[in-house]
Design a protein around this motif. Structure first.
Motif, PDB file in Angstrom:
ATOM      1  N   GLU A  96      24.128  86.266  40.154  1.00 51.55           N
ATOM      2  CA  GLU A  96      24.867  85.072  40.606  1.00 51.55           C
ATOM      3  C   GLU A  96      24.071  83.801  40.319  1.00 51.55           C
ATOM      4  O   GLU A  96      24.622  82.799  39.881  1.00 51.55           O
ATOM      5  N   SER A  97      22.787  83.856  40.557  1.00 52.07           N
ATOM      6  CA  SER A  97      21.911  82.712  40.318  1.00 52.07           C
ATOM      7  C   SER A  97      21.951  82.261  38.867  1.00 52.07           C
ATOM      8  O   SER A  97      21.938  81.059  38.577  1.00 52.07           O
ATOM      9  N   ASP A 139      17.229  83.238  55.905  1.00 51.71           N
ATOM     10  CA  ASP A 139      17.936  82.559  54.822  1.00 51.71           C
ATOM     11  C   ASP A 139      18.294  83.476  53.652  1.00 51.71           C
ATOM     12  O   ASP A 139      18.840  83.029  52.646  1.00 51.71           O
ATOM     13  N   TYR A 154      19.090  78.074  45.237  1.00 53.89           N
ATOM     14  CA  TYR A 154      19.613  76.712  45.110  1.00 53.89           C
ATOM     15  C   TYR A 154      20.569  76.389  46.256  1.00 53.89           C
ATOM     16  O   TYR A 154      20.518  75.302  46.823  1.00 53.89           O
ATOM     17  N   LYS A 155      21.438  77.334  46.609  1.00 59.82           N
ATOM     18  CA  LYS A 155      22.380  77.109  47.711  1.00 59.82           C
ATOM     19  C   LYS A 155      21.637  76.936  49.036  1.00 59.82           C
ATOM     20  O   LYS A 155      21.992  76.084  49.849  1.00 59.82           O
ATOM     21  N   THR A 156      20.624  77.746  49.259  1.00 60.70           N
ATOM     22  CA  THR A 156      19.819  77.644  50.482  1.00 60.70           C
ATOM     23  C   THR A 156      19.100  76.305  50.525  1.00 60.70           C
ATOM     24  O   THR A 156      19.084  75.621  51.554  1.00 60.70           O
ATOM     25  N   GLN A 215      21.694  84.586  49.483  1.00 58.43           N
ATOM     26  CA  GLN A 215      22.396  83.762  48.503  1.00 58.43           C
ATOM     27  C   GLN A 215      21.369  83.142  47.570  1.00 58.43           C
ATOM     28  O   GLN A 215      20.189  83.091  47.899  1.00 58.43           O
ATOM     29  N   PRO A 216      21.806  82.673  46.409  1.00 58.34           N
ATOM     30  CA  PRO A 216      20.855  82.055  45.484  1.00 58.34           C
ATOM     31  C   PRO A 216      20.067  80.934  46.166  1.00 58.34           C
ATOM     32  O   PRO A 216      20.596  80.221  47.028  1.00 58.34           O
ATOM     33  N   LYS A 245      19.858  73.525  48.917  1.00 53.36           N
ATOM     34  CA  LYS A 245      20.827  72.443  49.073  1.00 53.36           C
ATOM     35  C   LYS A 245      21.262  72.314  50.536  1.00 53.36           C
ATOM     36  O   LYS A 245      21.351  71.203  51.070  1.00 53.36           O
ATOM     37  N   ALA A 246      21.528  73.449  51.194  1.00 55.28           N
ATOM     38  CA  ALA A 246      21.924  73.438  52.607  1.00 55.28           C
ATOM     39  C   ALA A 246      20.818  72.875  53.500  1.00 55.28           C
ATOM     40  O   ALA A 246      21.097  72.331  54.578  1.00 55.28           O
ATOM     41  N   GLY A 294      15.653  77.017  41.090  1.00 47.41           N
ATOM     42  CA  GLY A 294      16.346  78.003  41.911  1.00 47.41           C
ATOM     43  C   GLY A 294      16.310  79.388  41.302  1.00 47.41           C
ATOM     44  O   GLY A 294      16.011  80.371  41.982  1.00 47.41           O
ATOM     45  N   ASP A 320      14.613  82.847  42.612  1.00 45.55           N
ATOM     46  CA  ASP A 320      15.447  84.029  42.813  1.00 45.55           C
ATOM     47  C   ASP A 320      14.890  85.264  42.116  1.00 45.55           C
ATOM     48  O   ASP A 320      15.044  86.378  42.609  1.00 45.55           O
TER      49      ASP A 320
END
Length: 99
Positions: free
Chosen positions: A92-93, A40, A46-48, A43-44, A50-51, A2, A6
């Motif tokens: 944030e990442s 998309d 990883y969050k994308t 956001q980091p 995971k979603a 992730g 990023d």
């Protein structure tokens, strides 16, 4: 994975020098390239991811692009830049808080 994505998505810069006859077409293309144009974005990764159920095919392909692109067209002498660097999402990442 992730955080490395990023780095490109939110802070990657690409520079090209090309010879292209249709300057207006090139200008329009450059506007569409950066990750900022992805639905998309924001956001980091990883969050994308995971979603999307950890399925790359469910992530908008536009995410796999640099944050900013600059193209120098040699015939016209014009330069086109699109996108922007977004260090806040990168921080944030990596789990780095800013003051």
């Amino acid at each position: 994975m992730g955080s490395t994505n990023d780095c490109i998505i939110y802070c990657g810069r690409m520079y090209y020098t090309i010879d292209y006859d249709n300057v207006e077409e090139l200008k329009d293309y450059v506007k569409k390239v950066p990750s900022l144009s992805s639905k998309d974005y924001g956001q980091p990764f990883y969050k994308t991811f995971k979603a999307a159920g950890f399925d790359f095919f469910k992530v908008d392909a536009g995410m796999f692009a640099p944050a900013e692109i600059t193209v120098n067209e040699t015939n016209s002498g014009k330069t086109f830049t699109s996108g922007k660097i977004n260090p806040d999402v990168l921080l944030e990442s990596f789990g780095i808080e800013t003051l």
